[in-house]
Scaffold this active site. Sequence first.
Site, PDB file in Angstrom:
ATOM      1  N   ARG A 286      46.551  32.048  42.817  1.00  0.00           N
ATOM      2  CA  ARG A 286      45.166  31.915  42.667  1.00  0.00           C
ATOM      3  C   ARG A 286      45.251  32.709  41.244  1.00  0.00           C
ATOM      4  NH1 ARG A 286      41.430  33.412  47.816  1.00  0.00           N
ATOM      5  NH2 ARG A 286      40.639  34.694  46.124  1.00  0.00           N
TER       6      ARG A 286
ATOM      7  N   ARG B 177      29.310  39.854  52.824  1.00  0.00           N
ATOM      8  CA  ARG B 177      30.089  40.669  52.190  1.00  0.00           C
ATOM      9  C   ARG B 177      29.322  41.886  51.713  1.00  0.00           C
ATOM     10  NH1 ARG B 177      35.284  38.987  48.995  1.00  0.00           N
ATOM     11  NH2 ARG B 177      35.394  36.680  49.793  1.00  0.00           N
TER      12      ARG B 177
ATOM     13  N   ARG C 133      38.900  43.768  42.969  1.00  0.00           N
ATOM     14  CA  ARG C 133      38.202  43.254  44.233  1.00  0.00           C
ATOM     15  C   ARG C 133      38.459  44.148  45.270  1.00  0.00           C
ATOM     16  NH1 ARG C 133      42.374  38.443  44.061  1.00  0.00           N
ATOM     17  NH2 ARG C 133      41.857  38.080  46.305  1.00  0.00           N
TER      18      ARG C 133
ATOM     19  N   ARG D 238      51.268  35.965  47.074  1.00  0.00           N
ATOM     20  CA  ARG D 238      50.577  34.946  47.694  1.00  0.00           C
ATOM     21  C   ARG D 238      50.584  33.675  47.112  1.00  0.00           C
ATOM     22  NH1 ARG D 238      44.461  35.239  49.904  1.00  0.00           N
ATOM     23  NH2 ARG D 238      43.804  35.279  47.662  1.00  0.00           N
TER      24      ARG D 238
END
Length: 208
Positions: free
Chosen positions: A156, A84, A167, A123
């Site tokens: 989540r 990343r 993020r 999600r």
Amino acid sequence: MKIILFGAPGSGKGTQAIVLSEHYKLKRISLGDIFREEVKKDSSLGKEVKSYMEKGLLVPDALVSKVVEENLNEENFILDGYPRNLNQAKTLDKILEKKGESVDAFIYLEVDEPTILERLTKRLVCKKCGANYHMVNMPSKKTGICDSCGSELIQRKDDTPEVIKKRWEVFLNENKSLLDYYKTKNKLIAIDARGNKDIVLERIKKLL
Ligand code: ADP
Ligand code: ZN
């Protein structure tokens, strides 16, 4: 085949990693899943990574490298969520070089911020197998139950608007140097990751 899947949170990495690993018979290595598992077990690693994950920050490279080395023992794999940043990319190259190996492709799933927010806030993920669903665009057949393994679907902890924003910022900070690195090595494959998962999968298969 050794593939890296890269993209912002919500770009569909997890979803595509699962289908690609089945299609090309690759071991799927998801750093996020590994860390979440450790947090759940409340292991010493789990205790260390928890606070970073809750804030949407990257886990320090030293911890990440150790986990990657331990899991990188197959000939064919797909890495979901690693590397990343540039440092992680260089570490990965060193790990592979020691074995006389190298990465075949770096797949970049491109999306925009509104798409990501829409995807992540709605999600659902399977507690057990990590499969991803979307309340509206990609619902499971039975509400709250995973199609592939029958386990419970949950949201989540880091899929809240504030943590998603963090993020996304982390992603914007790290992505350019990483893309340049693989572009120079001629490994970069950029994919338009908007649209449903089958469309995106077809685009990837065509270019791989
Ligand atoms: P997403 O990409 O959607 O944010 P992941 O499940 O891949 O979700 O990762 C969740 C969290 O796990 C990250 O926010 C970070 O804290 C940690 N993490 C995952 N992969 C890495 C990595 N390669 N380096 C550092 N931290 C990581
Ligand atoms: Zn499942």
